[in-house]
Design a protein around this motif. Sequence first.
Motif, PDB file in Angstrom:
ATOM      1  N   GLN A   1      36.164  45.473  40.619  1.00  0.00           N
ATOM      2  CA  GLN A   1      35.340  46.011  39.538  1.00  0.00           C
ATOM      3  C   GLN A   1      35.806  45.584  38.149  1.00  0.00           C
ATOM      4  OE1 GLN A   1      35.338  50.284  40.168  1.00  0.00           O
ATOM      5  NE2 GLN A   1      34.754  50.057  42.305  1.00  0.00           N
ATOM      6  N   ASP A   2      37.118  45.520  37.965  1.00  0.00           N
ATOM      7  CA  ASP A   2      37.637  45.274  36.617  1.00  0.00           C
ATOM      8  C   ASP A   2      38.586  44.091  36.511  1.00  0.00           C
ATOM      9  OD1 ASP A   2      36.310  47.485  35.406  1.00  0.00           O
ATOM     10  OD2 ASP A   2      37.800  48.838  36.270  1.00  0.00           O
ATOM     11  N   GLY A   3      38.843  43.412  37.618  1.00  0.00           N
ATOM     12  CA  GLY A   3      39.773  42.287  37.587  1.00  0.00           C
ATOM     13  C   GLY A   3      39.384  41.219  36.586  1.00  0.00           C
ATOM     14  N   HIS A   4      38.064  41.040  36.387  1.00  0.00           N
ATOM     15  CA  HIS A   4      37.599  40.003  35.458  1.00  0.00           C
ATOM     16  C   HIS A   4      37.892  40.355  33.999  1.00  0.00           C
ATOM     17  CE1 HIS A   4      34.368  42.982  35.518  1.00  0.00           C
ATOM     18  NE2 HIS A   4      33.958  42.498  34.356  1.00  0.00           N
ATOM     19  N   LYS A   5      38.230  41.632  33.734  1.00  0.00           N
ATOM     20  CA  LYS A   5      38.536  42.044  32.363  1.00  0.00           C
ATOM     21  C   LYS A   5      40.002  41.821  31.998  1.00  0.00           C
ATOM     22  CE  LYS A   5      34.864  45.521  32.145  1.00  0.00           C
ATOM     23  NZ  LYS A   5      34.532  46.947  31.921  1.00  0.00           N
ATOM     24  N   LEU A   6      40.841  41.620  33.009  1.00  0.00           N
ATOM     25  CA  LEU A   6      42.246  41.354  32.738  1.00  0.00           C
ATOM     26  C   LEU A   6      42.376  40.081  31.904  1.00  0.00           C
ATOM     27  CD1 LEU A   6      43.717  42.224  36.245  1.00  0.00           C
ATOM     28  CD2 LEU A   6      44.351  43.344  34.112  1.00  0.00           C
ATOM     29  N   GLY A   7      43.114  40.171  30.827  1.00  0.00           N
ATOM     30  CA  GLY A   7      43.273  39.030  29.933  1.00  0.00           C
ATOM     31  C   GLY A   7      42.136  38.872  28.955  1.00  0.00           C
ATOM     32  N   VAL A   8      41.121  39.754  29.023  1.00  0.00           N
ATOM     33  CA  VAL A   8      39.934  39.626  28.168  1.00  0.00           C
ATOM     34  C   VAL A   8      39.734  40.865  27.305  1.00  0.00           C
ATOM     35  CG1 VAL A   8      37.438  39.254  28.124  1.00  0.00           C
ATOM     36  CG2 VAL A   8      38.835  38.118  29.871  1.00  0.00           C
TER      37      VAL A   8
END
Length: 339
Positions: free
Chosen positions: A319-326
């Motif tokens: 759900q939120d892995g794509h927000k890491l680093g962003v």
Amino acid sequence: MTRSPLLVDLALQGGGAHGAFTWGVLDRLLEEEWLELAGISGTSAGAMNAAVLADGFAANGRQGARDALDRYWKAVANAGRMSPFQRSPLDRLLGRWTIDTSPMFISMDMMSRLFSPYDLNPVNFNPLRSILEQNIDFERLKTSPVRIFITATNVRTGRGRVFRNADISADVLLASACLPTMFQAIEIDGDPYWDGGYSGNPTMTPLVRELDSDDTILIPINPVERPGIPRTAAEIMNRLNEVSFNSVLLKELRMIALLRRVVDPGNSEGAQWAKMRMHMVPNRLMANLGYSSKLNVEWEFLSMLRDEGRKAAQDFLDQDGHKLGVESSIDLDMMLEGI
């Protein structure tokens, strides 16, 4: 899809046997090669997980960390076979993980209101000491590439003290998990210490000030919100513990949220706080578990918590892995509501 390496740090709450949930989360996150651990802040059971992971990582990288966590929690379960705190036949029959109806737990709960650990446990015996000494190489931990920050509460001053790799010992870890109704204060450098949860659960400051990572993943154990009104004595005490053990962490998160609104870019330390991206692994299980289950170290219970932790980590990555680093995956502005 292969992702570029990302430096992250972890914040691990404490909660007795419930720390096995955190074990499961860590086990899953360690499988992600792109997530590079800069450091871990941990309190109580979170401190144990942090130290075991960092030592295992120093010995054999990611797999060493996973193996070390597995050995540690199995050792806890093995020692727990001799524990007087066992589920009663009624708890087992009803499929409950709590030990609320355990005669020994009821007796201990009543006795703790009348007598202190100095009366009931004069030699200050703690079965965790031998487990820690057998499962952590404290000399190796000093040079681990994973930096750890362990919080304990100074009884004399009421302030938290953060211990780093070179300072970590069995005493430090036991101090971080020292509930004053169960164990005598742990003396370190001439000062007595209690559970770090009273002053930081966990402490966020060293993650911001001392590490290069801009993403912090919080692994919670104590529910921030719990539906309904606690009515029984046990429910009221449980909720009081949750509120008190979450209060300092919530204040630090509110500070991050506030700094994002008002920080002066020229203020280097303020900018450090403001740019930290916060994430949290979902933990819906704990709202359904009572306080007494924190003392339940049956392997069946610990392995269930581990499996649920792995599932929660997978949900977080999906759900939120794509927000890491962003960007942050926690709505920090909500932390300012009511202020």
